[in-house]
Each structure stands twice: as C-alpha cells, then as structure tokens.
Design a protein around this motif. Structure first.
Motif, PDB file in Angstrom:
ATOM      1  N   GLU A  45       0.857  -1.188   0.000  1.00  0.00           N
ATOM      2  CA  GLU A  45       0.000   0.000   0.000  1.00  0.00           C
ATOM      3  C   GLU A  45       0.889   1.232   0.000  1.00  0.00           C
ATOM      4  OE1 GLU A  45      -3.004   2.349   3.026  1.00  0.00           O
ATOM      5  OE2 GLU A  45      -3.236   0.178   2.820  1.00  0.00           O
ATOM      6  N   ALA A  46       0.624   2.172  -0.867  1.00  0.00           N
ATOM      7  CA  ALA A  46       1.472   3.348  -1.024  1.00  0.00           C
ATOM      8  C   ALA A  46       0.912   4.550  -0.291  1.00  0.00           C
ATOM      9  CB  ALA A  46       1.633   3.687  -2.503  1.00  0.00           C
ATOM     10  N   CYS A  47       1.815   5.332   0.330  1.00  0.00           N
ATOM     11  CA  CYS A  47       1.495   6.626   0.930  1.00  0.00           C
ATOM     12  C   CYS A  47       2.528   7.628   0.436  1.00  0.00           C
ATOM     13  CB  CYS A  47       1.541   6.561   2.456  1.00  0.00           C
ATOM     14  SG  CYS A  47       0.125   5.738   3.215  1.00  0.00           S
ATOM     15  N   MET A  48       2.071   8.833   0.119  1.00  0.00           N
ATOM     16  CA  MET A  48       2.970   9.823  -0.461  1.00  0.00           C
ATOM     17  C   MET A  48       3.415  10.897   0.526  1.00  0.00           C
ATOM     18  SD  MET A  48       3.262   8.678  -3.545  1.00  0.00           S
ATOM     19  CE  MET A  48       3.943  10.011  -4.514  1.00  0.00           C
ATOM     20  N   ASP A  49       2.934  10.835   1.783  1.00  0.00           N
ATOM     21  CA  ASP A  49       3.409  11.795   2.772  1.00  0.00           C
ATOM     22  C   ASP A  49       3.454  11.132   4.141  1.00  0.00           C
ATOM     23  OD1 ASP A  49       0.959  12.798   4.591  1.00  0.00           O
ATOM     24  OD2 ASP A  49       0.230  12.461   2.551  1.00  0.00           O
ATOM     25  N   GLY A  50       4.255  11.702   5.024  1.00  0.00           N
ATOM     26  CA  GLY A  50       4.527  11.073   6.305  1.00  0.00           C
ATOM     27  C   GLY A  50       3.338  10.967   7.235  1.00  0.00           C
ATOM     28  N   MET A  51       2.530  12.001   7.346  1.00  0.00           N
ATOM     29  CA  MET A  51       1.409  11.973   8.278  1.00  0.00           C
ATOM     30  C   MET A  51       0.353  10.956   7.860  1.00  0.00           C
ATOM     31  SD  MET A  51       2.474  13.848  10.577  1.00  0.00           S
ATOM     32  CE  MET A  51       1.016  13.663  11.605  1.00  0.00           C
ATOM     33  N   THR A  52       0.137  10.821   6.555  1.00  0.00           N
ATOM     34  CA  THR A  52      -0.804   9.799   6.081  1.00  0.00           C
ATOM     35  C   THR A  52      -0.272   8.410   6.405  1.00  0.00           C
ATOM     36  OG1 THR A  52      -1.532  11.214   4.266  1.00  0.00           O
ATOM     37  CG2 THR A  52      -2.004   8.873   4.063  1.00  0.00           C
ATOM     38  N   ALA A  53       1.021   8.216   6.216  1.00  0.00           N
ATOM     39  CA  ALA A  53       1.633   6.925   6.534  1.00  0.00           C
ATOM     40  C   ALA A  53       1.492   6.607   8.016  1.00  0.00           C
ATOM     41  CB  ALA A  53       3.100   6.932   6.127  1.00  0.00           C
ATOM     42  N   LEU A  54       1.733   7.592   8.863  1.00  0.00           N
ATOM     43  CA  LEU A  54       1.612   7.386  10.310  1.00  0.00           C
ATOM     44  C   LEU A  54       0.193   7.003  10.685  1.00  0.00           C
ATOM     45  CD1 LEU A  54       2.668   7.478  13.173  1.00  0.00           C
ATOM     46  CD2 LEU A  54       2.345   9.968  13.157  1.00  0.00           C
ATOM     47  N   GLN A  55      -0.777   7.670  10.115  1.00  0.00           N
ATOM     48  CA  GLN A  55      -2.174   7.356  10.418  1.00  0.00           C
ATOM     49  C   GLN A  55      -2.543   5.953   9.962  1.00  0.00           C
ATOM     50  OE1 GLN A  55      -4.165   8.925  12.313  1.00  0.00           O
ATOM     51  NE2 GLN A  55      -5.941   7.589  11.983  1.00  0.00           N
ATOM     52  N   ARG A  56      -2.080   5.555   8.778  1.00  0.00           N
ATOM     53  CA  ARG A  56      -2.372   4.214   8.286  1.00  0.00           C
ATOM     54  C   ARG A  56      -1.737   3.153   9.190  1.00  0.00           C
ATOM     55  NH1 ARG A  56      -6.257   2.719   6.160  1.00  0.00           N
ATOM     56  NH2 ARG A  56      -5.287   1.063   4.911  1.00  0.00           N
ATOM     57  N   ALA A  57      -0.506   3.407   9.621  1.00  0.00           N
ATOM     58  CA  ALA A  57       0.183   2.443  10.479  1.00  0.00           C
ATOM     59  C   ALA A  57      -0.445   2.370  11.858  1.00  0.00           C
ATOM     60  CB  ALA A  57       1.661   2.821  10.592  1.00  0.00           C
ATOM     61  N   ARG A  58      -1.072   3.438  12.283  1.00  0.00           N
ATOM     62  CA  ARG A  58      -1.768   3.417  13.573  1.00  0.00           C
ATOM     63  C   ARG A  58      -3.066   2.623  13.507  1.00  0.00           C
ATOM     64  NH1 ARG A  58      -0.691   9.707  15.368  1.00  0.00           N
ATOM     65  NH2 ARG A  58       0.930   9.267  16.934  1.00  0.00           N
ATOM     66  N   THR A  59      -3.734   2.677  12.386  1.00  0.00           N
ATOM     67  CA  THR A  59      -5.061   2.075  12.292  1.00  0.00           C
ATOM     68  C   THR A  59      -5.089   0.720  11.591  1.00  0.00           C
ATOM     69  OG1 THR A  59      -5.491   3.312  10.238  1.00  0.00           O
ATOM     70  CG2 THR A  59      -6.188   4.319  12.308  1.00  0.00           C
ATOM     71  N   GLU A  60      -3.977   0.351  10.900  1.00  0.00           N
ATOM     72  CA  GLU A  60      -3.933  -0.915  10.176  1.00  0.00           C
ATOM     73  C   GLU A  60      -2.694  -1.722  10.579  1.00  0.00           C
ATOM     74  OE1 GLU A  60      -6.072  -2.282   8.047  1.00  0.00           O
ATOM     75  OE2 GLU A  60      -7.473  -0.605   8.230  1.00  0.00           O
ATOM     76  N   PRO A  61      -2.823  -3.051  10.673  1.00  0.00           N
ATOM     77  CA  PRO A  61      -1.665  -3.894  11.028  1.00  0.00           C
ATOM     78  C   PRO A  61      -0.856  -4.280   9.790  1.00  0.00           C
ATOM     79  CG  PRO A  61      -3.654  -5.234  10.967  1.00  0.00           C
ATOM     80  CD  PRO A  61      -4.079  -3.822  10.636  1.00  0.00           C
ATOM     81  N   PHE A  62       0.304  -3.686   9.640  1.00  0.00           N
ATOM     82  CA  PHE A  62       1.211  -4.033   8.545  1.00  0.00           C
ATOM     83  C   PHE A  62       2.334  -4.925   9.076  1.00  0.00           C
ATOM     84  CE2 PHE A  62      -0.752  -0.101   7.090  1.00  0.00           C
ATOM     85  CZ  PHE A  62      -1.052  -0.404   5.759  1.00  0.00           C
ATOM     86  N   ASP A  63       2.761  -5.868   8.250  1.00  0.00           N
ATOM     87  CA  ASP A  63       3.875  -6.736   8.632  1.00  0.00           C
ATOM     88  C   ASP A  63       5.217  -6.033   8.473  1.00  0.00           C
ATOM     89  OD1 ASP A  63       2.306  -9.271   8.986  1.00  0.00           O
ATOM     90  OD2 ASP A  63       1.847  -8.867   6.887  1.00  0.00           O
ATOM     91  N   GLN A  78      10.677  10.091  12.506  1.00  0.00           N
ATOM     92  CA  GLN A  78       9.539  10.644  13.248  1.00  0.00           C
ATOM     93  C   GLN A  78       8.361   9.666  13.267  1.00  0.00           C
ATOM     94  OE1 GLN A  78      11.214  12.243  10.866  1.00  0.00           O
ATOM     95  NE2 GLN A  78      12.094  14.057  11.845  1.00  0.00           N
ATOM     96  N   ILE A  79       8.117   9.002  12.137  1.00  0.00           N
ATOM     97  CA  ILE A  79       7.005   8.054  12.058  1.00  0.00           C
ATOM     98  C   ILE A  79       7.235   6.871  12.998  1.00  0.00           C
ATOM     99  CG2 ILE A  79       5.795   6.417  10.559  1.00  0.00           C
ATOM    100  CD1 ILE A  79       6.378   8.322   8.230  1.00  0.00           C
ATOM    101  N   LEU A  80       8.421   6.280  12.931  1.00  0.00           N
ATOM    102  CA  LEU A  80       8.676   5.101  13.749  1.00  0.00           C
ATOM    103  C   LEU A  80       8.674   5.444  15.233  1.00  0.00           C
ATOM    104  CD1 LEU A  80       9.240   2.087  13.643  1.00  0.00           C
ATOM    105  CD2 LEU A  80      11.683   2.612  13.701  1.00  0.00           C
ATOM    106  N   THR A  81       9.244   6.589  15.601  1.00  0.00           N
ATOM    107  CA  THR A  81       9.237   7.006  17.004  1.00  0.00           C
ATOM    108  C   THR A  81       7.820   7.137  17.532  1.00  0.00           C
ATOM    109  OG1 THR A  81      11.339   8.187  16.750  1.00  0.00           O
ATOM    110  CG2 THR A  81       9.967   8.796  18.626  1.00  0.00           C
TER     111      THR A  81
END
Length: 245
Positions: A45-63, A78-81
């Motif tokens: 799944e692709a994300c083009m900006d950091g905040m969208t990626a952070l939100q997706r990782a918070r709400t969806e379980p990615f391996d 910043q995202i991983l922290t």
C-alpha cells in the motif's frame, strides 16, 4: 499505482499475503517498490506523505513498513518514534526499514539504534528488495543472514568488517551459553540486546538484528514470550553458522 491501492479484502488469498506499507513521496521510487513487492507476493500500500503513513500504520496492522527518511509531514524517524511510543497503534511492533537515496556517515547506526531493522538505499534492484521482504519471513531458506554490502558500508573496509565479525562471533557464542539465565533477568537481558543491536548493525547481521529489536521491545513492554525467544535463538544460531562459514 491505482491497482496497488485497490481493496483486495474480497480475495481470500490476500489474507495470507505479507502486508507492506510503502511511504515515499517520490512517485518513481514508490511505484518501483510497490510493484516489486507485489510481484514477490506481498500486498503493498502506497502513501505519499509522512502523516498519512503514520495514520495508516496506527489504524492498520502491517507486517513491514518501508519509510522514506525525507517526506512532507514526517520522515521515517519521526514516524517510527511515534509508532513505538503508541502501544495502541496496530503497527507499533511491525518490522521497519528506512529507505533513502543517500546515507551520510553515522546515519546508518543512528537509524538502527532508533529501531529500524535495515536501511534500503535507493535506487535498488529486485534482489535487494527481496532481502528486505525476507526480514518478515524468518523461515525462508534464502534469507541473507550476513549482508556484506551493508557491513562494508557501516565499517568502511573489509579488514575492519572481518575484525568486528570475529568479535560478534565471540559475543554470540557467549550469549548462546547464557541465554537461559538471561531470559530470567529482564533488565539485564534488555541491556545485553541493546549492545547486540549495535554489533549487528556494523556486521550486517540483518536477520539477527530484526529479532533483537523485536525481542528487546517485547521485554520492555511485557516480557519475552517463548515464541519470541525461539525466533531469536534460531536467528542467533543461523548467524553463528554464517560467521563460521
């Protein structure tokens, strides 16, 4: 890239595919990574900006998380922290790989210390992408236990790499002997793993580094489970064997 972002929940096979979040603001890099992962059987799944990626990782379980170091909104660090500090995030304990087009001296180790299992330099080939995907497939026989290229990047020359790998060999042999006792000493074990992460980074021991990061985080949160210990032990033995070969 629309085909990669399509909802595939209706496909029964998608439930067993490795889920990968690819966060990268460069369209070409993002397309290559997603298409490459998709061709290897993953579900990207692709994300083009950091905040969208952070939100997706918070709400969806990615391996697996592939996070570009420089993106609008937030970069990989910043995202991983933010994820690691949020126990409620669905991908808080997912394996994370930092992606970057340039790696300054010292940056690699700082990213590994921050919790990234590997750093992927762009542009890369499909073989290198397969190595990254293998981080979430510990039972695959083609997992690269020792990555010479990563070790040479970290150490600077082959002589230093070999010397550090000899030290890692001694460290792992001792750790193997003390593993049972350490598993009962939560604080001591966590400190030992912290030091091991640095050694793994310098020596290109990606598979062991991944299991070390996951086990250390589990120790800090709730204590090590038998499954986590078994995976760490397996990666330790595989690394010892690779160092001896």
């Amino acid at each position: 890239m629309s085909s990669l972002l399509a909802n595939t929940d209706s496909d029964p096979a998608s439930a067993t595919r490795i889920r990968v979040l690819v966060a990268d603001d460069d369209p070409g890099s993002c397309r290559f990574l997603c298409d490459g992962l998709d061709s290897m059987g993953a579900r990207a799944e692709a994300c083009m900006d950091g905040m969208t990626a952070l939100q997706r990782a918070r709400t969806e379980p990615f391996d697996l998380l592939l996070l570009d170091c420089r993106m609008p909104g937030a970069g990989a660090l910043q995202i991983l922290t933010a994820l690691r500090e949020d126990e409620q995030a669905c991908s808080a304990e997912s394996i994370a790989v930092a992606t970057t087009a340039e790696l300054e001296p010292g940056t690699r180790q700082s990213l590994l210390d921050a919790g990234f299992s590997e750093i992927l330099l762009k542009p890369c080939g499909l073989a290198r992408l397969q190595d990254v995907l293998a981080l979430v497939q510990p039972d695959r026989r083609d997992v690269r236990v020792l990555d010479d290229r990563a070790a040479l990047t970290a150490t600077g020359d082959a002589t230093t790499m070999r010397a550090l790998r000899l030290l890692l060999r001694e460290e792992l042999a001792l750790l193997h002997q003390e593993l049972d006792a350490l598993s009962r000493d939560r604080a001591g074990f966590s400190e030992r793993l912290h030091r091991l992460r640095s050694s793994c980074g310098f020596c290109g021991a990606a598979a062991l580094s991944t299991q070390t990061v996951l086990l250390q985080r589990q120790l800090l949160l709730r204590g090590a489970t038998p499954i986590a210990l078994a995976r760490f032990h397996k990666a330790l033995l595989a690394t010892l064997q690779a160092l001896d070969s």
